[in-house]
Design a protein around this motif. Sequence first.
Motif, PDB file in Angstrom:
ATOM      1  N   ASP A   1       5.483  27.054  41.597  1.00 22.30           N
ATOM      2  CA  ASP A   1       6.396  25.997  41.171  1.00 22.30           C
ATOM      3  C   ASP A   1       7.261  26.525  40.034  1.00 22.30           C
ATOM      4  OD1 ASP A   1       7.636  23.569  41.132  1.00 22.30           O
ATOM      5  OD2 ASP A   1       5.874  22.393  40.601  1.00 22.30           O
ATOM      6  N   LEU A   2       8.428  25.911  39.871  1.00 19.61           N
ATOM      7  CA  LEU A   2       9.348  26.235  38.781  1.00 19.61           C
ATOM      8  C   LEU A   2       9.932  24.932  38.261  1.00 19.61           C
ATOM      9  CD1 LEU A   2      11.348  29.322  40.115  1.00 19.61           C
ATOM     10  CD2 LEU A   2      10.319  29.184  37.851  1.00 19.61           C
ATOM     11  N   VAL A   3       9.820  24.687  36.948  1.00 19.75           N
ATOM     12  CA  VAL A   3      10.323  23.442  36.378  1.00 19.75           C
ATOM     13  C   VAL A   3      10.950  23.702  35.019  1.00 19.75           C
ATOM     14  CG1 VAL A   3       8.586  22.010  37.538  1.00 19.75           C
ATOM     15  CG2 VAL A   3       8.154  22.845  35.215  1.00 19.75           C
ATOM     16  N   VAL A   4      11.820  22.793  34.631  1.00 24.14           N
ATOM     17  CA  VAL A   4      12.356  22.775  33.264  1.00 24.14           C
ATOM     18  C   VAL A   4      11.491  21.847  32.440  1.00 24.14           C
ATOM     19  CG1 VAL A   4      14.315  22.050  31.849  1.00 24.14           C
ATOM     20  CG2 VAL A   4      14.704  23.311  33.980  1.00 24.14           C
ATOM     21  N   GLY A   5      11.143  22.271  31.221  1.00 29.83           N
ATOM     22  CA  GLY A   5      10.312  21.439  30.361  1.00 29.83           C
ATOM     23  C   GLY A   5      10.472  21.802  28.906  1.00 29.83           C
ATOM     24  N   TYR A   6       9.508  21.394  28.120  1.00 28.95           N
ATOM     25  CA  TYR A   6       9.501  21.676  26.682  1.00 28.95           C
ATOM     26  C   TYR A   6       8.243  22.431  26.297  1.00 28.95           C
ATOM     27  CZ  TYR A   6      13.469  18.638  25.510  1.00 28.95           C
ATOM     28  OH  TYR A   6      14.722  18.089  25.394  1.00 28.95           O
ATOM     29  N   THR A   7       8.377  23.259  25.280  1.00 30.26           N
ATOM     30  CA  THR A   7       7.232  23.867  24.632  1.00 30.26           C
ATOM     31  C   THR A   7       6.997  23.139  23.306  1.00 30.26           C
ATOM     32  OG1 THR A   7       7.750  26.039  25.556  1.00 30.26           O
ATOM     33  CG2 THR A   7       6.236  25.982  23.687  1.00 30.26           C
ATOM     34  N   MET A   8       5.789  22.614  23.124  1.00 21.85           N
ATOM     35  CA  MET A   8       5.453  21.953  21.867  1.00 21.85           C
ATOM     36  C   MET A   8       4.710  22.920  20.953  1.00 21.85           C
ATOM     37  SD  MET A   8       2.940  18.672  21.070  1.00 21.85           S
ATOM     38  CE  MET A   8       4.093  17.363  21.480  1.00 21.85           C
ATOM     39  N   GLU A   9       5.194  23.018  19.725  1.00 24.95           N
ATOM     40  CA  GLU A   9       4.511  23.769  18.682  1.00 24.95           C
ATOM     41  C   GLU A   9       4.447  22.896  17.435  1.00 24.95           C
ATOM     42  OE1 GLU A   9       6.536  27.449  18.126  1.00 24.95           O
ATOM     43  OE2 GLU A   9       5.910  28.277  20.057  1.00 24.95           O
ATOM     44  N   LYS A  10       3.439  23.163  16.601  1.00 27.13           N
ATOM     45  CA  LYS A  10       3.252  22.354  15.394  1.00 27.13           C
ATOM     46  C   LYS A  10       2.998  23.263  14.209  1.00 27.13           C
ATOM     47  CE  LYS A  10       0.603  18.398  13.646  1.00 27.13           C
ATOM     48  NZ  LYS A  10      -0.129  19.039  12.544  1.00 27.13           N
ATOM     49  N   ASN A  11       3.722  23.023  13.138  1.00 28.00           N
ATOM     50  CA  ASN A  11       3.560  23.773  11.894  1.00 28.00           C
ATOM     51  C   ASN A  11       3.461  22.781  10.750  1.00 28.00           C
ATOM     52  OD1 ASN A  11       3.532  25.562   9.798  1.00 28.00           O
ATOM     53  ND2 ASN A  11       5.553  26.440  10.191  1.00 28.00           N
ATOM     54  N   ALA A  12       2.253  22.711  10.129  1.00 24.08           N
ATOM     55  CA  ALA A  12       1.975  21.669   9.125  1.00 24.08           C
ATOM     56  C   ALA A  12       2.185  20.312   9.797  1.00 24.08           C
ATOM     57  CB  ALA A  12       2.831  21.859   7.889  1.00 24.08           C
ATOM     58  N   ARG A  13       3.096  19.505   9.267  1.00 19.50           N
ATOM     59  CA  ARG A  13       3.305  18.175   9.854  1.00 19.50           C
ATOM     60  C   ARG A  13       4.510  18.124  10.774  1.00 19.50           C
ATOM     61  NH1 ARG A  13       2.977  12.865   6.507  1.00 19.50           N
ATOM     62  NH2 ARG A  13       3.023  12.178   8.686  1.00 19.50           N
ATOM     63  N   ILE A  14       5.193  19.251  10.985  1.00 19.52           N
ATOM     64  CA  ILE A  14       6.402  19.265  11.796  1.00 19.52           C
ATOM     65  C   ILE A  14       6.080  19.677  13.231  1.00 19.52           C
ATOM     66  CG2 ILE A  14       8.754  20.128  12.008  1.00 19.52           C
ATOM     67  CD1 ILE A  14       8.205  18.500   9.489  1.00 19.52           C
TER      68      ILE A  14
END
Length: 442
Positions: free
Chosen positions: A397-410
């Motif tokens: 499969d191939l899709v467009v999406g988001y990568t979630m990353e978290k640094n401190a509270r952001i």
Amino acid sequence: MTYENIKSLILVILVGFSVLLTWSIWTYQPNYEIMEKAKTVQEVEISAKKEAKEIIKPDRIYYHYDKDRHYGTIDPNEIEKVMAEISRWNFSDFVNISSQIKNYSSFIHNPGNAVILFPDSIPFEFFRTIINTKEKKIPEFSFDRIVINLEEVQKDHGFVYFVSTENEEVYRSHVPASFVHNFKNSFFKNAEYSLNFAKYFPYKIANDRVLFLPVEETKMQRYQYLSTPLDSEKFMNALFKNPSVVQKNDPTSGEEYTNGSSIMRVNYDESTLSYINPVENNESSFISNNLLKRSIDFINEHGGWTDDYNYQFVSMDELDHQVLFRLYDDKGYPIFSEGSGISEISLTWGPNEIYKYLRGNFSIGLEMEASDTTLSSGEEVIQFLESEGYNMDNVEDLVVGYTMEKNARIIYLEPSWYYRYNHTWNKLSMDDIEGGQNRGLE
């Protein structure tokens, strides 16, 4: 009247009052208000419960007009309209026609078909709680595609197919012809002129499978959000049967709760919350019935759907007794989190109860910043993968999406292409694709 007569009269009056008072006491019925039965323990509810139809959703719809015209959407509003429409249909006369299908991709993507795609297979027995069917006895099967044939309509009924691409099974059902005609006029005919639909092209891979990818580049936004920490004490009260015996430890990296056997950990470094019940170790094989329903019920019991963005069902492994839910944004893009699992809720079941529960320990809060970006077209992504020597037969499969990353509270949400290769989702960054294109020009 003599003195003796007066005493006798007073005595008679007193005796009369005494009898009257005694009768009143015996027959008195106080007018108490009826008290409602009070709960002795308040149910823990971290967030609102959700119905199955809010969690079990398609993530794509394709309309096939002819061999050169294919339009699709991931827009949640369009998908919700379609699901609201077909949930009213009365599905009947289920028949297994798998032996009649020679080429599954051709059958699914024939001109005149509307194809509704789910992220993974869904047991129809559970899905029937979402749609309308009066059939009492339905064969046991799962599906990941619903195909509506908008051309093959007979006098009084049309055909809708439930397809399992993994098991190569097709079950045909009947619906009233009027519903199919209405769907064609209200949804299918004008989709190619809608701003919520994009043009797609087919890309053939192994075993006659076909991927549909956007012809144009995809305009998206990068986001930064402020995170809101979840209340660990509420999860402790929800997950442990007897919270009064739970002890709390405070390791340097987070929080730890245990009752001597089960343990709940909040990891500040990884931004995760995990619960493990070793008694329910799932290494032994057992039959796991209603795995998907049990998982939704489990999360509903403590209101674990904690984000304004929607958690949706994305995969189920009945052999390992695992169910996975993933965040989707309000435009229908899936949100991945490489390695950490902070954008997902993962459940692993034991023979009787939950064995392992893993999720992020925060919810998405205030939006802080957004900026525009553009992702490569589907053709450019295919060219990059081929130039890098990927075995395209293994691209599922191939899709467009988001990568979630978290640094401190952001929280950072970065747009990206994702490809599923040998059952695992992997990220393709813009630098990868643009770098590959530049190498090709040298």
